[in-house]
Design an enzyme around this catalytic site. Sequence first.
Site, PDB file in Angstrom:
ATOM      1  N   ASP A 121       0.806  -1.231   0.000  1.00 17.64           N
ATOM      2  CA  ASP A 121       0.000   0.000   0.000  1.00 17.64           C
ATOM      3  C   ASP A 121       0.836   1.277   0.000  1.00 17.64           C
ATOM      4  O   ASP A 121       0.538   2.242   0.704  1.00 17.64           O
ATOM      5  CB  ASP A 121      -0.967  -0.007   1.180  1.00 17.64           C
ATOM      6  CG  ASP A 121      -1.843  -1.237   1.187  1.00 17.64           C
ATOM      7  OD1 ASP A 121      -2.514  -1.474   0.171  1.00 17.64           O
ATOM      8  OD2 ASP A 121      -1.818  -1.983   2.176  1.00 17.64           O
ATOM      9  N   TYR A 197       9.240   2.934   7.168  1.00 16.23           N
ATOM     10  CA  TYR A 197       9.967   3.741   6.189  1.00 16.23           C
ATOM     11  C   TYR A 197       9.107   4.867   5.623  1.00 16.23           C
ATOM     12  O   TYR A 197       7.876   4.759   5.532  1.00 16.23           O
ATOM     13  CB  TYR A 197      10.447   2.864   5.031  1.00 16.23           C
ATOM     14  CG  TYR A 197      11.783   2.233   5.292  1.00 16.23           C
ATOM     15  CD1 TYR A 197      12.964   2.935   5.031  1.00 16.23           C
ATOM     16  CD2 TYR A 197      11.882   0.949   5.801  1.00 16.23           C
ATOM     17  CE1 TYR A 197      14.198   2.365   5.274  1.00 16.23           C
ATOM     18  CE2 TYR A 197      13.111   0.367   6.045  1.00 16.23           C
ATOM     19  CZ  TYR A 197      14.265   1.081   5.782  1.00 16.23           C
ATOM     20  OH  TYR A 197      15.480   0.514   6.032  1.00 16.23           O
TER      21      TYR A 197
END
Length: 439
Positions: A121, A197
């Site tokens: 996603d 991240y």
Amino acid sequence: MRVNSNTKARTRAAAGLTVAALAAGATAGAGPATAQPKAAPAAAAADCSAAYRIEQKLSSGTTWRMCWRYDGKAGLVLEKISYQPKGEPKPIRVLNSARLGQIHVPYDDGNIEYDDLTGFDFAQGLMNLAPGECPGGTIKTVKVPDSWNEDPNVKGLCTTTRSRGHAYRMQGDTANKVFQAQGKDLLVYTVNQVGWYEYMTEWRFQDDGAITMNVGATGSLSWDDYDAGDGRGWPIGKGASAKSTSHSHNAFWRLDFALDGSTKNRVEQYDSTVSAPTRGQRAPTTKTTRTKVTKELAGDSKNYRWWRMVSATGKNKDGHARSYEIVPGPTTKYPGRSYTKRDLYVTQYNKCELFASHNPGNCGPGAGKSVDKWVNGQALTHPVVWMNIGFHHIARDEDQQPMPVHWQGFSIAPRDVTAMNPLTPAELGWQNGHWQPRR
């Protein structure tokens, strides 16, 4: 280990988080975003509505034009990209489209790997940008398709300009004359959060016609990974008990060229060999050969090897075919998967071939789900370039907290697009080809 992206998206919406602090390193030394970039005349606009148009005339006289859209998996997609340096009567089309093709993240311990665009996603994680993250520019609002948040509109696309240092410097015929110019870029970027991240997807459009595409990874190391019990990790924190699991980031880009408006571009590969001096020679010799790539290619970067995409229709004022050279950046090639074993793929255009791995489209029986499977001998009449740039991330103490941006990417550089340096000062414009000093 990554946290659930559904939870992260909803938390992000409720808390109104930004990445101002994390991206500060990318914009250090710049002031606040108080001035909107100078727009090119509307009459020369790219073929899209004003809301999805990016037009920038840089101070050196070069104008870049393009359209943008936001894809539900790939994130930012740039389309109809054209370049018009000073002295050119009309825009020169370079690309039909340019976007990420995948970010593949395998961990060294073999327990897990991610395909961030199609499997985790990436596009849903578009982040709001604070004004200070887009110095001197404009932050555009992006509507995220099928957003998990109550409000799908994210202030997430920055367009601004940035200096890059010397574009050239040349000492003239007399000691008191120096020709020099400072280069300017149009910078377009987004930030997408995937687990721990945060990926900065950056596109730099230079005033000399080059385009540089980078992915910068920042954010945070996952504290859940400080367990590397297999001995492969790097110690983080005091002593050696907590080890962060090493992993790779294999970033793919997909470029659909359309030089001079035509997709019937030609691909050429150049290789040079250096031979030792023979009798009577004072130095080694170098011979360069050209190979016309007429069928799909799975290629490897090598010393003295390069590729270019050649226009089928356009020539510069010297009568030379326009082209763009592919310039790979530093890379660590990951050998663990078939699709990461090559640096460059050139495939025949197929509208369903969109992601370098775990491609969700149905491309027909036996087509495969990764780019390496699509290289099957088809003739190249509409070539699409896939570039693979890898980074092996062995964590260090300095990666916390937050983690400094680590960049990976490549460029395409104009080769014979214009007859001379597009930034040539007027008083040197006569020095094209074999010239002699004026008396």
